[in-house]
Scaffold this motif. Structure first.
Motif, PDB file in Angstrom:
ATOM      1  N   UNK A   1       0.830  -1.201   0.000  1.00  0.00           N
ATOM      2  CA  UNK A   1       0.000   0.000   0.000  1.00  0.00           C
ATOM      3  C   UNK A   1       0.868   1.255   0.000  1.00  0.00           C
ATOM      4  N   UNK A   2       2.024   1.162   0.642  1.00  0.00           N
ATOM      5  CA  UNK A   2       2.928   2.303   0.696  1.00  0.00           C
ATOM      6  C   UNK A   2       3.572   2.572  -0.652  1.00  0.00           C
ATOM      7  N   UNK A   3       3.812   1.493  -1.432  1.00  0.00           N
ATOM      8  CA  UNK A   3       4.450   1.644  -2.750  1.00  0.00           C
ATOM      9  C   UNK A   3       3.833   0.644  -3.715  1.00  0.00           C
ATOM     10  N   UNK A   4       2.877   1.100  -4.522  1.00  0.00           N
ATOM     11  CA  UNK A   4       2.149   0.217  -5.429  1.00  0.00           C
ATOM     12  C   UNK A   4       3.034  -0.346  -6.546  1.00  0.00           C
ATOM     13  N   UNK A   5       4.246   0.157  -6.655  1.00  0.00           N
ATOM     14  CA  UNK A   5       5.153  -0.373  -7.675  1.00  0.00           C
ATOM     15  C   UNK A   5       5.918  -1.605  -7.197  1.00  0.00           C
ATOM     16  N   UNK A   6       5.697  -2.026  -5.950  1.00  0.00           N
ATOM     17  CA  UNK A   6       6.437  -3.155  -5.398  1.00  0.00           C
ATOM     18  C   UNK A   6       5.803  -4.467  -5.851  1.00  0.00           C
ATOM     19  N   UNK A   7       6.154  -4.907  -7.056  1.00  0.00           N
ATOM     20  CA  UNK A   7       5.655  -6.189  -7.567  1.00  0.00           C
ATOM     21  C   UNK A   7       6.152  -7.335  -6.696  1.00  0.00           C
ATOM     22  N   UNK A   8       7.352  -7.176  -6.112  1.00  0.00           N
ATOM     23  CA  UNK A   8       7.900  -8.247  -5.270  1.00  0.00           C
ATOM     24  C   UNK A   8       7.029  -8.482  -4.041  1.00  0.00           C
ATOM     25  N   UNK A   9       6.359  -7.430  -3.561  1.00  0.00           N
ATOM     26  CA  UNK A   9       5.469  -7.598  -2.411  1.00  0.00           C
ATOM     27  C   UNK A   9       4.213  -8.379  -2.800  1.00  0.00           C
ATOM     28  N   UNK A  10       3.743  -8.140  -4.033  1.00  0.00           N
ATOM     29  CA  UNK A  10       2.600  -8.935  -4.502  1.00  0.00           C
ATOM     30  C   UNK A  10       2.990 -10.403  -4.632  1.00  0.00           C
ATOM     31  N   UNK A  11       4.198 -10.646  -5.125  1.00  0.00           N
ATOM     32  CA  UNK A  11       4.672 -12.034  -5.244  1.00  0.00           C
ATOM     33  C   UNK A  11       4.714 -12.692  -3.866  1.00  0.00           C
ATOM     34  N   UNK A  12       5.194 -11.942  -2.868  1.00  0.00           N
ATOM     35  CA  UNK A  12       5.260 -12.492  -1.514  1.00  0.00           C
ATOM     36  C   UNK A  12       3.866 -12.736  -0.952  1.00  0.00           C
ATOM     37  N   UNK A  13       2.956 -11.792  -1.190  1.00  0.00           N
ATOM     38  CA  UNK A  13       1.578 -11.982  -0.727  1.00  0.00           C
ATOM     39  C   UNK A  13       0.954 -13.228  -1.338  1.00  0.00           C
ATOM     40  N   UNK A  14       1.225 -13.416  -2.643  1.00  0.00           N
ATOM     41  CA  UNK A  14       0.696 -14.584  -3.338  1.00  0.00           C
ATOM     42  C   UNK A  14       1.194 -15.871  -2.669  1.00  0.00           C
ATOM     43  N   UNK A  15       2.498 -15.931  -2.384  1.00  0.00           N
ATOM     44  CA  UNK A  15       3.053 -17.144  -1.762  1.00  0.00           C
ATOM     45  C   UNK A  15       2.511 -17.351  -0.352  1.00  0.00           C
ATOM     46  N   UNK A  16       2.320 -16.240   0.380  1.00  0.00           N
ATOM     47  CA  UNK A  16       1.794 -16.359   1.743  1.00  0.00           C
ATOM     48  C   UNK A  16       0.359 -16.880   1.741  1.00  0.00           C
ATOM     49  N   UNK A  17      -0.447 -16.389   0.811  1.00  0.00           N
ATOM     50  CA  UNK A  17      -1.835 -16.887   0.727  1.00  0.00           C
ATOM     51  C   UNK A  17      -1.865 -18.358   0.305  1.00  0.00           C
ATOM     52  N   UNK A  18      -0.949 -18.738  -0.584  1.00  0.00           N
ATOM     53  CA  UNK A  18      -0.860 -20.159  -0.946  1.00  0.00           C
ATOM     54  C   UNK A  18      -0.482 -21.000   0.264  1.00  0.00           C
ATOM     55  N   UNK A  19       0.458 -20.483   1.079  1.00  0.00           N
ATOM     56  CA  UNK A  19       0.902 -21.211   2.265  1.00  0.00           C
ATOM     57  C   UNK A  19      -0.276 -21.494   3.193  1.00  0.00           C
ATOM     58  N   UNK A  20      -1.192 -20.557   3.264  1.00  0.00           N
ATOM     59  CA  UNK A  20      -2.366 -20.726   4.123  1.00  0.00           C
ATOM     60  C   UNK A  20      -3.550 -21.356   3.389  1.00  0.00           C
ATOM     61  N   UNK A  21      -3.288 -21.702   2.126  1.00  0.00           N
ATOM     62  CA  UNK A  21      -4.338 -22.286   1.274  1.00  0.00           C
ATOM     63  C   UNK A  21      -5.548 -21.353   1.171  1.00  0.00           C
TER      64      UNK A  21
END
Length: 572
Positions: free
Chosen positions: A131-151
């Motif tokens: 939210x602080x930097x919408x250009x952080x694609x790496x943060x979206x990648x991390x969010x994606x992996x975290x949500x997968x981890x929690x199914x």
């Protein structure tokens, strides 16, 4: 007058209040000054590597300024190094709470939460970073992996949608979404995701193939075949469509059509090597299940190897199959030579040929193959080793030593320690044969630096030291390791017995020479002479004479031995 009096009273009160606050402000200023001094000193100690001092100083900083985010942050790093994970998380969290807009604190805290598998907390921080930097694609990648981890597949899809909104549709994102929809049981959405991709890029036949595969997974085989046939009508050599159609024919056990497509795929220049290898493994597996007839498999290999641009790896794969089928070595060697025709720098194929020649004791062939290899694979140590050993076996010690010295010149930190150790060990033996004792011992030292349990080196080094009467304690230590490793090896037992003898420990020497003789089926003249010397120094001259006389048959004309027999006593 009343108003003036009230105003005067208020002014006086303000002056008195200001005066009372001066000591408080001065104390705070002094506290801040001390904090700055302690923190600066902590950073200096940290830079010098004095971490205990730095840690104590940071604790003092926090006592002075509990709200100093940077002190908590650096203290957390030390807690982490000390494996005090709970304290580390608490300190990182405190730094973040005190300075919630600091990106470094946020990123570090997120990584700590992930390492501690605190997924919910990690998601909160990563979301804030994005939210602080919408250009952080790496943060979206991390969010994606975290949500997968929690199914949390729904949330994972939302993240993928955001990525797609940022960067546009892509094969990776569409396939990921399709896979998630499949796992959620939403098959129609899974198929539509891939279909949308194929419609957005109608000229990319690969996307249409992905759509066909998705249809097949949903058992909509008729629709899938229609898509695949249209693809092959436009591009008959489209290997992905061929591969998908082949899978379909295998599923319905239409062997004839599946085999035809297998052959087409193997001869298709667009099919990658890995895919061809995978297809051939399937064919080999099927062949073995059907009784192991190699005719069809070898025919496929021959067709592929007759194609322009064929990979040397495929020829080597064929050679491996031929070995599996226990075909004659000549046939396997011809296939390995074919690999070298395709790619002369195919080190693995050449090395197999070298090993065959070595086993056949064809030293000239070993030398020839290694000489060629050194042109194409100058950094491959194995070729220097085999070439040197072939010269050694021919008693050409000069060229053997040269080969090993050249091999050592290509040693790097990544070299196999066992191979490097053997290089130095053989070099030491060669140098000793040439009478260059000091260099030989230096080579043995290098050998043991790379591998301190090189048994052959330990034995030879110990024995040569004992012959010179030098460093006998070290020689004993090295020799003892060899008999611990191989307690029935007569060569190692003889060396240990002789070191005992050289140390004047004759009774112990007798114990080990007796074990040597018990375990040696073809006792050499040297060992027999050692036995005679040991028995002589133990006062058993009759047994000593018997062993000396036996030794003389193997060592005719040895003057020292003849003097021992004539004088009936040990002489140096």
């Amino acid at each position: 007058m009343l108003e003036m009096k009230v105003l005067h009273q208020r002014l006086l009160a303000a002056v008195l209040l200001g005066a009372s606050l001066l000591p408080v402000q001065a104390a705070r200023d002094e506290q801040d000054r001390k904090y700055d001094v302690y923190f600066l000193e902590a950073m200096m100690q940290r830079q010098k590597g004095h971490h205990d001092a730095a840690f104590d100083l940071l604790g003092r900083c926090i006592e002075l300024r509990p709200d100093a985010a940077e002190a908590h942050f650096f203290q957390a790093q030390y807690y982490a190094e000390m494996k005090m994970n709970d304290e580390a998380v608490r300190a990182y969290r405190r730094a973040y709470d005190l300075c919630p807009d600091n990106v470094t604190y946020m990123e570090t805290l997120a990584q700590v939460y992930v390492a501690q598998e605190q997924w919910d907390s990690a998601i909160v921080v990563v979301n804030r970073l994005y939210e602080k930097d919408k250009g952080r694609q790496d943060m979206l990648e991390m969010l994606y992996r975290l949500h997968l981890q929690q199914r949390s597949f729904d949330k994972a899809v939302e993240v993928l949608n955001q990525m797609e909104q940022n960067d546009g549709k892509s094969e990776r994102l569409s396939l990921a979404k399709s896979s998630l929809f499949m796992q959620m049981g939403r098959k129609e959405e899974a198929i539509n995701e891939v279909k949308a991709l194929s419609e957005q890029y109608p000229n990319d036949l690969n996307y249409r193939t992905l759509y066909a595969n998705a249809l097949m997974m949903d058992d909509r085989t008729d629709e899938a075949r229609q898509v695949l046939r249209r693809i092959l009508a436009e591009e008959p050599a489209n290997y992905r469509a061929q591969l998908a159609l082949r899978t379909y024919y295998l599923d319905i056990q239409d062997t004839l059509r599946a085999d035809s497509l297998t052959r087409s795929l193997l001869l298709n220049a667009n099919t990658s090597l890995d895919e061809k290898v995978g297809l051939m493994r399937q064919e080999i597996g099927y062949s073995e299940q059907q009784g192991g007839d190699s005719t069809r498999v070898l025919a496929l290999f021959r067709e592929m190897l007759g194609q322009p641009g064929v990979s040397a790896d495929m020829a080597e794969f064929c050679a491996a199959y031929m070995k599996l089928k226990q075909m004659p070595r000549d046939s396997v060697s011809k296939m390995l030579l074919r690999a070298l025709e395709i790619a002369p720098d195919q080190a693995s194929a050449r090395l197999q040929l070298v090993q065959y020649a070595w086993e056949d004791e064809d030293d000239e062939q070993v030398i020839s193959l290694c000489r060629e290899a050194r042109q194409y694979n100058p950094d491959e140590m194995a070729f220097y080793y085999y070439q040197g050993m072939a010269f050694y076996r021919q008693n050409d010690h000069e060229r053997a030593l040269e080969a090993f010295q050249n091999g050592i010149s290509v040693i790097t930190d990544e070299s196999n320690p066992a191979i490097v150790s053997d290089f130095y060990a053989v070099m030491g033996d060669l140098l000793h044969l040439k009478g260059r004792v000091r260099e030989a011992f230096a080579a043995y030292d290098s050998c043991l630096q790379w591998k301190d349990d090189n048994i052959g080196c330990l034995n030879n080094y110990a024995y040569y030291l004992s012959e010179l009467g030098q460093q006998l304690d070290r020689a004993e230590e090295m020799s003892y390791k060899t008999i611990k490793a191989e307690p029935k090896n007569p060569t190692y037992l003889d060396t240990y017995a002789w070191i005992m003898f050289m140390q004047g420990r004759y009774a112990e020497a007798r114990i080990y020479i007796e074990q040597t003789l018990q375990n040696d089926s073809a006792t050499s003249g040297v060992v027999l002479e050692h036995a005679g010397d040991i028995y002589a120094m133990n006062g058993d001259l009759d047994t000593a004479l018997r062993y000396w006389q036996q030794a003389l048959k193997d060592l005719p004309g040895k003057k020292v031995l003849m003097r021992k027999i004539k004088r009936k006593r040990y002489v140096k």
